[in-house]
Design a protein around this motif. Structure first.
Motif, PDB file in Angstrom:
ATOM      1  N   ASP C 216       0.822  -1.201   0.000  1.00 15.82           N
ATOM      2  CA  ASP C 216       0.000   0.000   0.000  1.00 15.82           C
ATOM      3  C   ASP C 216       0.861   1.257   0.000  1.00 15.82           C
ATOM      4  O   ASP C 216       0.568   2.202  -0.734  1.00 15.82           O
ATOM      5  CB  ASP C 216      -0.922  -0.029   1.219  1.00 15.82           C
ATOM      6  CG  ASP C 216      -2.196   0.742   0.972  1.00 15.82           C
ATOM      7  OD1 ASP C 216      -2.565   0.885  -0.203  1.00 15.82           O
ATOM      8  OD2 ASP C 216      -2.813   1.191   1.942  1.00 15.82           O
ATOM      9  N   SER C 217       1.927   1.261   0.801  1.00 19.25           N
ATOM     10  CA  SER C 217       2.751   2.479   0.821  1.00 19.25           C
ATOM     11  C   SER C 217       3.394   2.706  -0.541  1.00 19.25           C
ATOM     12  O   SER C 217       3.483   3.843  -1.012  1.00 19.25           O
ATOM     13  CB  SER C 217       3.852   2.423   1.876  1.00 19.25           C
ATOM     14  OG  SER C 217       3.720   1.352   2.710  1.00 19.25           O
ATOM     15  N   PHE C 218       3.807   1.618  -1.173  1.00 23.72           N
ATOM     16  CA  PHE C 218       4.391   1.747  -2.514  1.00 23.72           C
ATOM     17  C   PHE C 218       3.370   2.331  -3.490  1.00 23.72           C
ATOM     18  O   PHE C 218       3.675   3.236  -4.263  1.00 23.72           O
ATOM     19  CB  PHE C 218       4.881   0.370  -2.987  1.00 23.72           C
ATOM     20  CG  PHE C 218       5.249   0.342  -4.425  1.00 23.72           C
ATOM     21  CD1 PHE C 218       6.424   0.933  -4.854  1.00 23.72           C
ATOM     22  CD2 PHE C 218       4.418  -0.262  -5.353  1.00 23.72           C
ATOM     23  CE1 PHE C 218       6.755   0.915  -6.201  1.00 23.72           C
ATOM     24  CE2 PHE C 218       4.748  -0.277  -6.687  1.00 23.72           C
ATOM     25  CZ  PHE C 218       5.922   0.316  -7.115  1.00 23.72           C
ATOM     26  N   ILE C 264      -5.208  13.763   3.886  1.00 24.40           N
ATOM     27  CA  ILE C 264      -5.768  12.720   4.746  1.00 24.40           C
ATOM     28  C   ILE C 264      -5.827  11.385   4.024  1.00 24.40           C
ATOM     29  O   ILE C 264      -5.694  10.333   4.638  1.00 24.40           O
ATOM     30  CB  ILE C 264      -7.156  13.169   5.250  1.00 24.40           C
ATOM     31  CG1 ILE C 264      -6.993  14.407   6.132  1.00 24.40           C
ATOM     32  CG2 ILE C 264      -7.859  12.067   6.002  1.00 24.40           C
ATOM     33  CD1 ILE C 264      -8.282  14.987   6.623  1.00 24.40           C
ATOM     34  N   GLY C 265      -6.017  11.412   2.689  1.00 27.54           N
ATOM     35  CA  GLY C 265      -6.176  10.157   1.972  1.00 27.54           C
ATOM     36  C   GLY C 265      -4.873   9.514   1.522  1.00 27.54           C
ATOM     37  O   GLY C 265      -4.837   8.319   1.283  1.00 27.54           O
ATOM     38  N   LEU C 270       0.269   7.177   4.416  1.00 27.02           N
ATOM     39  CA  LEU C 270       1.636   6.804   4.040  1.00 27.02           C
ATOM     40  C   LEU C 270       2.568   6.971   5.234  1.00 27.02           C
ATOM     41  O   LEU C 270       3.353   6.070   5.570  1.00 27.02           O
ATOM     42  CB  LEU C 270       2.098   7.676   2.874  1.00 27.02           C
ATOM     43  CG  LEU C 270       3.519   7.430   2.369  1.00 27.02           C
ATOM     44  CD1 LEU C 270       3.621   6.054   1.747  1.00 27.02           C
ATOM     45  CD2 LEU C 270       3.930   8.474   1.354  1.00 27.02           C
ATOM     46  N   LEU C 271       2.431   8.122   5.896  1.00 27.92           N
ATOM     47  CA  LEU C 271       3.257   8.401   7.079  1.00 27.92           C
ATOM     48  C   LEU C 271       3.014   7.353   8.164  1.00 27.92           C
ATOM     49  O   LEU C 271       3.959   6.782   8.721  1.00 27.92           O
ATOM     50  CB  LEU C 271       2.897   9.792   7.586  1.00 27.92           C
ATOM     51  CG  LEU C 271       3.824  10.435   8.591  1.00 27.92           C
ATOM     52  CD1 LEU C 271       5.146  10.742   7.927  1.00 27.92           C
ATOM     53  CD2 LEU C 271       3.215  11.712   9.142  1.00 27.92           C
ATOM     54  N   ALA C 288      -5.874   2.093   6.859  1.00 31.49           N
ATOM     55  CA  ALA C 288      -6.721   1.456   5.854  1.00 31.49           C
ATOM     56  C   ALA C 288      -7.982   2.275   5.619  1.00 31.49           C
ATOM     57  O   ALA C 288      -8.369   2.542   4.474  1.00 31.49           O
ATOM     58  CB  ALA C 288      -7.075   0.037   6.296  1.00 31.49           C
ATOM     59  N   MET C 289      -8.625   2.698   6.720  1.00 37.07           N
ATOM     60  CA  MET C 289      -9.831   3.505   6.574  1.00 37.07           C
ATOM     61  C   MET C 289      -9.522   4.815   5.851  1.00 37.07           C
ATOM     62  O   MET C 289     -10.304   5.275   5.024  1.00 37.07           O
ATOM     63  CB  MET C 289     -10.429   3.829   7.950  1.00 37.07           C
ATOM     64  CG  MET C 289     -10.979   2.652   8.702  1.00 37.07           C
ATOM     65  SD  MET C 289     -12.406   1.949   7.907  1.00 37.07           S
ATOM     66  CE  MET C 289     -13.645   3.121   8.384  1.00 37.07           C
TER      67      MET C 289
END
Lengths: 167, 196, 321
Positions: C216-218, C264-265, C270-271, C288-289
């Motif tokens: 997800d971070s990628f 926020i999204g 990511l942080l 995730a949310m």
């Protein structure tokens, strides 16, 4: 993870002061909190009773869409900043802040009552500790300083009667 | 020349992004100082933990001196800065009511938001209460409108009322803060320190 | 005196097209389409890598939701149609140059595929499940021997579905904000990232959460890169495109886009995910949310802003308004 200790109050004060100063430099206005809550309250009332909101001059003033307001964006930022700071220090846990001599449920009740009193007072004085005492205090507004000493005076006077809650 | 927004350096919409960033910093420093924890805030009123006083006055002094010096250097146009309007009696009474709420509830609106996002359940109850109180105020507004507008003095600053220059007031504020810090320290040692 | 005659029928009612024709239905559908594409992609991909026992939530649990999500999305899409009884006409033709045609045919394939793919895993997730009719059980058992082929076609169709949600918009060349080729990859990556976030949300295994946090971070990083390039592309383009970009750089969509979608999204989750990978404890639910919320907001903002951006905007502003 173990909870890290809080930082020195002077560090916190300088950090907050610089934030407030930057608010003056960038926007020409200070920080606040209760205005955003008032907008949110009005929005909730508006969803259920739109005509009622429009009939009341005080609600009508706050009846815009909540996301259009400066303070609402600031409070969303406060939520993010508080969460990140708590996360980095391992302090984000479910708990209730209370003294050793009071039960959780009584504390919740008192928190609600105190909140209601404060909400009322904050609207009467047009600001809360952030919007009026801190911002008004830094700009040397008369109302800000009067308000600040009134808050501390009343809180010290009341403290004796609710001491079971905290100590 | 600052304030940048008032001089048209960016639009109102960009200002909202600035609000978010300032808010992040505000929330961060509030949490760092322990303002998300109601007991730590409330112990101030028993002279056991002076964090509230130290943080608040340090912040006021830093921002106040910053504003004064920046305007002295000609960087900041102080006439464009929003000064909270003074309604002296309404604010005095409102402050007294709010102080009572502070001692009972243990939070103020800004800190209760920080408390809520760091998992303090009492902060959630406090927020619910605060919104109820605001709702009650809104409902009562037509009948207390006179009280709400009592003692209007305009956007006055202490220097206008006391008829001295703002530098003198600022100096007095610094002295006052130092005296209060020392006094609070003395009281803290006398009433039993309990720094959380 | 100099007289200027402007000959135009524009002031007449109904001459200009309706500009805000799409409400909440289309963005919701685009979001759910992307989400389903993401979930099915990861499910099929990790199935082909033989990770059934490691990534249980991704391969087995998450696909069970996809038919439901697709059904909701298609219901929203159907609500938006003006001529509800004529939707079948899309299936009377195949037109390679039309994204509508691509989308209609892809949906026709991916919906049954997702139902069958979900049916494969029902028994693994709910051991007491009973199909009631032996014929269904037999059919599924028979289809299960082609699982690998199903997985490959899922990867293909989920890729098309994810792309198509963005291409659908970029085919509107009368809307400068949509008319960029980056929208396709952007929506695909965003769909994959919401899919990974959904898996993160329902996963119970530490190892799986760790892996999907990384993925997800990628993906979020890629998304940020694409967004920056989208704006660079707009600003280097013609004046209508610059005008469209300015809606986000000081204009009416600035705050909502940069705070809710990017802040926020994307940046905040990511942080948090980077912190989490470095050992700070956070409930995985929160990033995730936030990613799911950001994906939904991205669709809403892009759909709404696109309808506000138009070719004649500046010209009309000077003349009429």
């Amino acid at each position: 993870m173990k909870e890290k200790p809080f930082w020195s109050p002077y560090a916190g004060g300088i950090g907050l002061g610089i934030t407030l100063l930057l608010a003056f430099v960038f926007m020409g206005r200070g920080l606040g909190a209760s205005g955003a809550m008032m907008r949110f309250t009005t929005w909730v009332v508006d969803v259920f009773a739109h005509d009622h909101v429009m009939a009341n001059p005080y609600f009508a003033k706050y009846a815009e869409h909540p996301f259009s307001n400066w303070l609402v964006f600031e409070i969303i930022g406060v939520m993010i900043g508080g969460f990140l700071s708590g996360m980095l220090a391992g302090r984000n846990k479910w708990r209730t802040g209370r003294g050793p001599n009071i039960t959780k449920h009584k504390r919740w009740l008192l928190a609600f009552i105190g909140g209601a009193i404060m909400g009322f007072g904050a609207r009467l004085s047009r600001g809360c500790t952030s919007g009026l005492a801190l911002t008004g205090g830094a700009t040397l507004a008369v109302g800000g300083w009067v308000f600040m000493f009134a808050v501390f005076g009343a809180a010290f006077a009341t403290a004796y009667f609710v001491r079971k809650q905290w100590i | 020349m600052a304030p940048f927004y008032k001089y048209g350096f960016f639009s109102e919409q960009t200002g909202l992004i600035v609000a978010l960033i300032l808010g992040i910093s505000f929330g961060f420093w509030l949490e760092r100082s322990g303002f998300g924890y109601s007991r730590k805030l409330a112990l101030q009123f028993y002279f056991k933990d002076n964090t509230v006083l130290y943080v608040m006055f340090t912040a006021i002094l830093v921002a106040m001196l910053g504003v004064l010096f920046f305007s002295l250097f000609g960087w900041l146009d102080i006439t464009k800065i929003y000064i909270n309007p003074t309604y002296i009696w309404a604010q005095l009474i409102g402050g007294l009511i709010l102080g009572v709420g502070f001692a009972i509830g243990g939070y103020c609106p800004g800190t209760s938001v920080v408390g809520a996002v760091t998992g303090h359940i009492d902060a959630l109850f406090f927020l619910g209460g605060a919104m109820t109180g605001m709702f009650v105020f809104g409902e009562m507004f037509p009948s207390i409108e006179d009280l709400y507008n009592w003692g209007y003095m305009g956007n006055v600053r202490l220097s206008d009322v006391l008829n001295v220059s703002s530098g003198v007031v600022a100096f007095a504020a610094v002295v006052l803060a130092i005296v209060m810090f020392k006094g609070a320290e003395w009281a803290q040692n006398r009433f039993g320190k309990e720094v959380l | 005196m100099k007289e200027v005659a402007i000959t135009s029928g524009r002031m007449n009612h109904g001459v200009d097209p309706l500009l805000h024709a799409w409400g909440w239905e289309i963005p919701l559908y685009l979001f759910l389409g992307g989400l389903v594409a993401g979930i099915l992609f990861f499910s099929a991909f990790f199935y082909l890598r033989h990770r059934e026992n490691v990534f249980t939530a991704a391969i087995k649990v998450a696909p069970l939701y996809t038919p439901v999500f697709l059904a909701i999305g298609l219901a929203a899409l159907f609500l938006d149609l003006s001529h509800k009884l004529y939707f079948w006409r899309l299936y009377t033709t195949i037109r390679w140059e039309s994204p509508m045609s691509w989308g209609a045919w892809t949906l026709l394939f991916i919906f049954p595929l997702s139902v069958i793919w979900a049916a494969f895993w029902v028994k693994d997730v709910y051991p007491n499940w009973d199909w009631k009719f032996p014929i269904i059980e037999k059919t599924i058992a028979w289809l299960a021997q082609f699982k690998k082929w199903f997985a490959w076609s899922l990867i293909l169709f989920s890729g098309i579905l994810g792309m198509y949600t963005g291409i659908l918009l970029s085919a509107f060349n009368a809307r400068p904000f949509w008319n960029t080729s980056i929208l396709g990859p952007l929506f695909l990556v965003s769909g994959l990232s919401t899919g990974a976030a959904f898996i993160l949300l329902i996963s119970r295994s530490e190892q799986e959460r760790h892996r999907f946090s990384q993925i997800d971070s990628f993906l979020i990083g890629t998304e940020l890169f694409l967004i920056i390039h989208m704006f660079m592309g707009f600003l280097a383009s013609t004046s209508v495109q610059i005008h469209a970009a300015e809606m986000f750089l000081g204009g009416p969509y600035t705050a909502i886009f940069w705070t809710f979608v990017v802040g926020i999204g994307l940046l905040l989750p990511l942080l948090i995910e980077i912190m989490e990978l470095r050992g700070v404890t956070v409930p995985a639910v929160i990033p995730a949310m936030l990613v799911l919320f950001g994906g939904l907001m991205l669709r809403f903002v892009v759909v709404d802003a696109g309808q506000s951006s138009r070719w004649l905007y500046k010209f009309m502003e000077q003349l009429v308004f």
